[in-house]
Scaffold this motif. Structure first.
Motif, mmCIF file in Angstrom:
data_model
loop_
_atom_site.group_PDB
_atom_site.id
_atom_site.type_symbol
_atom_site.label_atom_id
_atom_site.label_comp_id
_atom_site.label_asym_id
_atom_site.label_seq_id
_atom_site.Cartn_x
_atom_site.Cartn_y
_atom_site.Cartn_z
ATOM 1 N N ILE A 155 -39.096 -12.764 115.192
ATOM 2 C CA ILE A 155 -40.334 -12.929 114.440
ATOM 3 C C ILE A 155 -40.338 -12.060 113.189
ATOM 4 O O ILE A 155 -40.839 -12.460 112.135
ATOM 5 C CB ILE A 155 -41.550 -12.609 115.333
ATOM 6 N N GLY A 156 -39.780 -10.876 113.276
ATOM 7 C CA GLY A 156 -39.807 -9.942 112.158
ATOM 8 C C GLY A 156 -38.768 -10.197 111.094
ATOM 9 O O GLY A 156 -38.677 -9.431 110.122
ATOM 10 N N THR A 157 -37.972 -11.250 111.251
ATOM 11 C CA THR A 157 -36.918 -11.579 110.279
ATOM 12 C C THR A 157 -37.244 -12.897 109.588
ATOM 13 O O THR A 157 -37.534 -13.895 110.257
ATOM 14 C CB THR A 157 -35.555 -11.689 110.972
ATOM 15 N N SER A 158 -37.206 -12.915 108.275
ATOM 16 C CA SER A 158 -37.465 -14.148 107.520
ATOM 17 C C SER A 158 -36.168 -14.705 106.952
ATOM 18 O O SER A 158 -35.150 -14.007 106.865
ATOM 19 C CB SER A 158 -38.435 -13.863 106.368
ATOM 20 N N LEU A 159 -36.207 -15.957 106.536
ATOM 21 C CA LEU A 159 -35.045 -16.559 105.881
ATOM 22 C C LEU A 159 -34.713 -15.823 104.584
ATOM 23 O O LEU A 159 -33.543 -15.679 104.220
ATOM 24 C CB LEU A 159 -35.312 -18.034 105.586
ATOM 25 N N ARG A 160 -35.750 -15.353 103.908
ATOM 26 C CA ARG A 160 -35.511 -14.588 102.676
ATOM 27 C C ARG A 160 -34.774 -13.288 102.993
ATOM 28 O O ARG A 160 -33.877 -12.870 102.250
ATOM 29 C CB ARG A 160 -36.835 -14.305 101.967
ATOM 30 N N ASP A 161 -35.156 -12.637 104.109
ATOM 31 C CA ASP A 161 -34.448 -11.418 104.531
ATOM 32 C C ASP A 161 -32.973 -11.717 104.769
ATOM 33 O O ASP A 161 -32.090 -10.946 104.372
ATOM 34 C CB ASP A 161 -35.063 -10.864 105.823
ATOM 35 N N ILE A 162 -32.719 -12.833 105.433
ATOM 36 C CA ILE A 162 -31.341 -13.206 105.760
ATOM 37 C C ILE A 162 -30.539 -13.487 104.499
ATOM 38 O O ILE A 162 -29.405 -13.023 104.342
ATOM 39 C CB ILE A 162 -31.332 -14.426 106.700
ATOM 40 N N ALA A 163 -31.131 -14.247 103.573
ATOM 41 C CA ALA A 163 -30.437 -14.567 102.320
ATOM 42 C C ALA A 163 -30.116 -13.299 101.537
ATOM 43 O O ALA A 163 -29.010 -13.148 100.998
ATOM 44 C CB ALA A 163 -31.296 -15.509 101.478
ATOM 45 N N ARG A 164 -31.077 -12.391 101.506
ATOM 46 C CA ARG A 164 -30.868 -11.142 100.762
ATOM 47 C C ARG A 164 -29.762 -10.309 101.407
ATOM 48 O O ARG A 164 -28.883 -9.790 100.724
ATOM 49 C CB ARG A 164 -32.173 -10.344 100.719
ATOM 50 N N ALA A 165 -29.788 -10.173 102.736
ATOM 51 C CA ALA A 165 -28.784 -9.359 103.421
ATOM 52 C C ALA A 165 -27.392 -9.973 103.330
ATOM 53 O O ALA A 165 -26.392 -9.256 103.260
ATOM 54 C CB ALA A 165 -29.175 -9.171 104.891
#
Length: 222
Positions: free
Chosen positions: A37-47
Protein backbone atom coordinates in the motif's frame (compact mmCIF):
# COMPACT_ATOMS: atom_id res chain seq x y z
CA UNK A 1 16.75 6.33 -22.68
CA UNK A 2 15.06 4.54 -25.58
CA UNK A 3 13.50 1.12 -25.86
CA UNK A 4 12.00 1.62 -29.33
CA UNK A 5 12.88 -0.64 -32.24
CA UNK A 6 12.67 0.18 -35.98
CA UNK A 7 9.12 -1.18 -36.10
CA UNK A 8 7.96 1.41 -33.58
CA UNK A 9 7.29 -1.27 -30.96
CA UNK A 10 9.15 -1.67 -27.68
CA UNK A 11 12.10 -3.95 -28.03
CA UNK A 12 12.09 -7.37 -26.36
CA UNK A 13 15.87 -7.40 -26.47
CA UNK A 14 18.34 -7.89 -23.66
CA UNK A 15 18.03 -4.18 -22.94
CA UNK A 16 14.31 -4.57 -22.42
CA UNK A 17 14.89 -7.51 -20.09
CA UNK A 18 17.42 -5.46 -18.13
CA UNK A 19 14.82 -2.71 -17.73
CA UNK A 20 12.27 -5.22 -16.54
CA UNK A 21 14.71 -6.60 -13.97
CA UNK A 22 15.54 -3.09 -12.74
CA UNK A 23 11.85 -2.50 -12.14
CA UNK A 24 11.52 -5.80 -10.28
CA UNK A 25 14.64 -5.12 -8.19
CA UNK A 26 13.40 -1.68 -7.22
CA UNK A 27 9.91 -2.98 -6.48
CA UNK A 28 11.19 -5.73 -4.21
CA UNK A 29 13.14 -3.21 -2.13
CA UNK A 30 10.27 -0.73 -1.95
CA UNK A 31 7.68 -3.36 -1.07
CA UNK A 32 10.03 -4.56 1.69
CA UNK A 33 10.56 -1.05 3.02
CA UNK A 34 7.08 0.46 2.65
CA UNK A 35 4.73 -2.43 1.99
CA UNK A 36 2.37 -2.80 -0.96
CA UNK A 37 0.00 0.00 0.00
CA UNK A 38 2.82 2.40 0.83
CA UNK A 39 4.50 1.98 -2.57
CA UNK A 40 3.28 3.79 -5.70
CA UNK A 41 4.08 3.20 -9.35
CA UNK A 42 5.79 6.58 -9.35
CA UNK A 43 8.00 5.41 -6.47
CA UNK A 44 8.92 2.31 -8.45
CA UNK A 45 9.70 4.26 -11.63
CA UNK A 46 11.87 6.69 -9.70
CA UNK A 47 13.79 3.96 -7.86
CA UNK A 48 14.32 1.97 -11.06
CA UNK A 49 15.29 5.16 -12.96
CA UNK A 50 12.84 4.50 -15.78
CA UNK A 51 9.91 6.38 -17.27
CA UNK A 52 6.41 5.63 -16.00
CA UNK A 53 5.52 4.52 -19.51
CA UNK A 54 8.02 1.67 -19.28
CA UNK A 55 6.59 0.52 -15.96
CA UNK A 56 3.13 0.39 -17.53
CA UNK A 57 4.45 -1.28 -20.67
CA UNK A 58 6.25 -4.09 -18.89
CA UNK A 59 3.70 -4.77 -16.14
CA UNK A 60 0.54 -2.73 -16.52
CA UNK A 61 -0.29 -2.11 -12.88
CA UNK A 62 1.07 -2.44 -9.35
CA UNK A 63 -0.44 -5.78 -8.40
CA UNK A 64 0.94 -7.37 -11.57
CA UNK A 65 4.37 -6.02 -10.62
CA UNK A 66 3.93 -7.60 -7.20
CA UNK A 67 2.94 -10.90 -8.78
CA UNK A 68 6.09 -10.88 -10.93
CA UNK A 69 8.28 -9.94 -7.95
CA UNK A 70 6.85 -12.76 -5.86
CA UNK A 71 7.13 -15.35 -8.63
CA UNK A 72 10.75 -14.44 -9.38
CA UNK A 73 12.22 -15.83 -6.15
CA UNK A 74 9.50 -18.19 -4.96
CA UNK A 75 11.39 -21.28 -6.14
CA UNK A 76 14.55 -20.01 -4.42
CA UNK A 77 12.65 -19.55 -1.14
CA UNK A 78 11.01 -22.95 -1.38
CA UNK A 79 14.34 -24.58 -2.22
CA UNK A 80 16.04 -22.83 0.71
CA UNK A 81 13.44 -24.12 3.18
CA UNK A 82 13.53 -27.62 1.69
CA UNK A 83 17.33 -27.67 1.96
CA UNK A 84 17.08 -26.60 5.60
CA UNK A 85 14.81 -29.56 6.32
CA UNK A 86 17.16 -31.91 4.47
CA UNK A 87 20.10 -30.77 6.61
CA UNK A 88 18.06 -31.16 9.79
CA UNK A 89 16.99 -34.69 8.88
CA UNK A 90 20.57 -35.64 8.04
CA UNK A 91 21.65 -34.47 11.49
CA UNK A 92 20.06 -37.44 13.24
CA UNK A 93 17.60 -36.14 15.84
CA UNK A 94 14.53 -34.79 14.09
CA UNK A 95 11.76 -33.92 16.53
CA UNK A 96 9.31 -31.06 16.78
CA UNK A 97 11.96 -28.54 17.80
CA UNK A 98 14.16 -29.50 14.84
CA UNK A 99 11.17 -29.24 12.49
CA UNK A 100 10.27 -25.77 13.74
CA UNK A 101 13.93 -24.68 13.64
CA UNK A 102 14.38 -25.95 10.08
CA UNK A 103 11.43 -23.83 8.99
CA UNK A 104 12.05 -20.62 10.93
CA UNK A 105 15.83 -20.22 10.97
CA UNK A 106 16.32 -19.66 7.20
CA UNK A 107 13.95 -16.70 7.40
CA UNK A 108 15.84 -15.15 10.31
CA UNK A 109 19.22 -15.79 8.71
CA UNK A 110 18.24 -14.26 5.37
CA UNK A 111 16.53 -11.26 6.94
CA UNK A 112 19.61 -10.50 9.03
CA UNK A 113 22.16 -10.53 6.16
CA UNK A 114 22.27 -7.42 4.02
CA UNK A 115 23.77 -9.30 1.06
CA UNK A 116 21.41 -12.29 1.17
CA UNK A 117 19.43 -12.56 -2.12
CA UNK A 118 16.30 -13.43 -0.14
CA UNK A 119 16.56 -10.66 2.46
CA UNK A 120 14.28 -8.08 0.86
CA UNK A 121 12.08 -10.81 -0.57
CA UNK A 122 11.37 -12.29 2.87
CA UNK A 123 10.77 -8.88 4.44
CA UNK A 124 8.50 -8.03 1.52
CA UNK A 125 6.42 -11.19 1.87
CA UNK A 126 6.05 -10.60 5.61
CA UNK A 127 4.63 -7.14 4.85
CA UNK A 128 2.31 -8.63 2.24
CA UNK A 129 0.81 -11.07 4.71
CA UNK A 130 -0.42 -8.05 6.68
CA UNK A 131 -2.37 -6.93 3.59
CA UNK A 132 -4.01 -10.27 2.80
CA UNK A 133 -7.52 -8.81 2.93
CA UNK A 134 -6.96 -6.81 -0.25
CA UNK A 135 -8.89 -8.72 -2.97
CA UNK A 136 -6.25 -8.18 -5.66
CA UNK A 137 -3.55 -9.65 -3.40
CA UNK A 138 -5.29 -12.88 -2.40
CA UNK A 139 -4.43 -14.88 -5.56
CA UNK A 140 -0.84 -13.64 -5.33
CA UNK A 141 -0.41 -14.44 -1.64
CA UNK A 142 -1.98 -17.87 -2.18
CA UNK A 143 1.17 -18.81 -4.08
CA UNK A 144 3.16 -18.58 -0.83
CA UNK A 145 1.18 -21.53 0.52
CA UNK A 146 3.70 -23.89 -1.10
CA UNK A 147 6.21 -22.74 1.52
CA UNK A 148 3.83 -23.19 4.45
CA UNK A 149 2.94 -26.60 3.07
CA UNK A 150 6.50 -27.82 3.67
CA UNK A 151 6.05 -27.24 7.41
CA UNK A 152 2.52 -28.65 7.45
CA UNK A 153 3.57 -31.87 5.67
CA UNK A 154 6.49 -32.49 8.05
CA UNK A 155 4.31 -31.91 11.08
CA UNK A 156 1.67 -34.28 9.72
CA UNK A 157 4.31 -36.95 9.21
CA UNK A 158 5.80 -36.53 12.67
CA UNK A 159 2.58 -36.00 14.62
CA UNK A 160 -0.28 -37.71 12.73
CA UNK A 161 -2.20 -37.78 16.02
CA UNK A 162 -2.66 -34.00 16.02
CA UNK A 163 -6.08 -33.07 14.68
CA UNK A 164 -5.92 -31.20 11.38
CA UNK A 165 -7.71 -28.15 12.72
CA UNK A 166 -5.34 -27.92 15.69
CA UNK A 167 -2.27 -28.45 13.55
CA UNK A 168 -3.24 -25.68 11.13
CA UNK A 169 -3.95 -23.35 14.06
CA UNK A 170 -0.48 -24.08 15.43
CA UNK A 171 1.14 -23.39 12.06
CA UNK A 172 -0.80 -20.14 11.75
CA UNK A 173 0.49 -18.94 15.14
CA UNK A 174 4.07 -19.86 14.26
CA UNK A 175 3.82 -18.02 10.94
CA UNK A 176 2.20 -14.98 12.58
CA UNK A 177 5.13 -14.70 15.00
CA UNK A 178 7.61 -15.28 12.18
CA UNK A 179 6.03 -12.51 10.12
CA UNK A 180 6.59 -10.08 12.97
CA UNK A 181 10.16 -11.21 13.56
CA UNK A 182 11.11 -10.80 9.90
CA UNK A 183 9.08 -7.65 9.28
CA UNK A 184 10.66 -5.73 12.16
CA UNK A 185 14.46 -5.46 11.66
CA UNK A 186 14.79 -4.16 15.20
CA UNK A 187 13.78 -7.54 16.55
CA UNK A 188 16.75 -9.27 14.94
CA UNK A 189 19.05 -6.51 16.15
CA UNK A 190 17.78 -6.97 19.69
CA UNK A 191 17.99 -10.75 19.90
CA UNK A 192 21.47 -10.87 18.39
CA UNK A 193 22.86 -7.66 19.92
CA UNK A 194 23.55 -6.44 16.39
CA UNK A 195 25.77 -9.43 15.61
CA UNK A 196 23.91 -11.49 13.04
CA UNK A 197 26.08 -14.59 12.83
CA UNK A 198 24.30 -17.89 12.25
CA UNK A 199 25.47 -19.22 15.62
CA UNK A 200 24.28 -16.07 17.38
CA UNK A 201 20.85 -16.21 15.79
CA UNK A 202 20.46 -19.90 16.64
CA UNK A 203 21.44 -19.20 20.22
CA UNK A 204 19.18 -16.18 20.71
CA UNK A 205 16.21 -17.66 18.83
CA UNK A 206 16.39 -20.97 20.74
CA UNK A 207 13.85 -19.97 23.44
CA UNK A 208 11.29 -19.01 20.79
CA UNK A 209 11.89 -22.25 18.89
CA UNK A 210 11.45 -24.33 22.04
CA UNK A 211 8.29 -22.37 22.83
CA UNK A 212 6.78 -23.13 19.42
CA UNK A 213 7.75 -26.81 19.64
CA UNK A 214 6.22 -27.15 23.09
CA UNK A 215 3.04 -25.53 21.85
CA UNK A 216 2.76 -28.03 19.03
CA UNK A 217 3.49 -30.90 21.42
CA UNK A 218 0.59 -29.77 23.62
CA UNK A 219 -1.79 -30.31 20.69
CA UNK A 220 -1.14 -34.05 20.72
CA UNK A 221 -4.33 -35.97 21.10
CA UNK A 222 -6.52 -32.87 21.24
Amino acid sequence: MTEMGTSGRYSTSTKGEATRNRILDASEVLFAQSGYIGTSLRDIARAADVRMGLVHYHFGNKHLILDAVLERKLDLLRGTIAASFARAEAGGKFGLEEIVTAFILPFLQAASRLDDPLRNYMVMTSHLMSSYRLPELRPILAKLSVVSQILIDRLREYRPDIAERELLAGVYLIEAALIFMVQDPGFLDDISAGHHSVARLEDMAAPALRFFASGLESLKGT
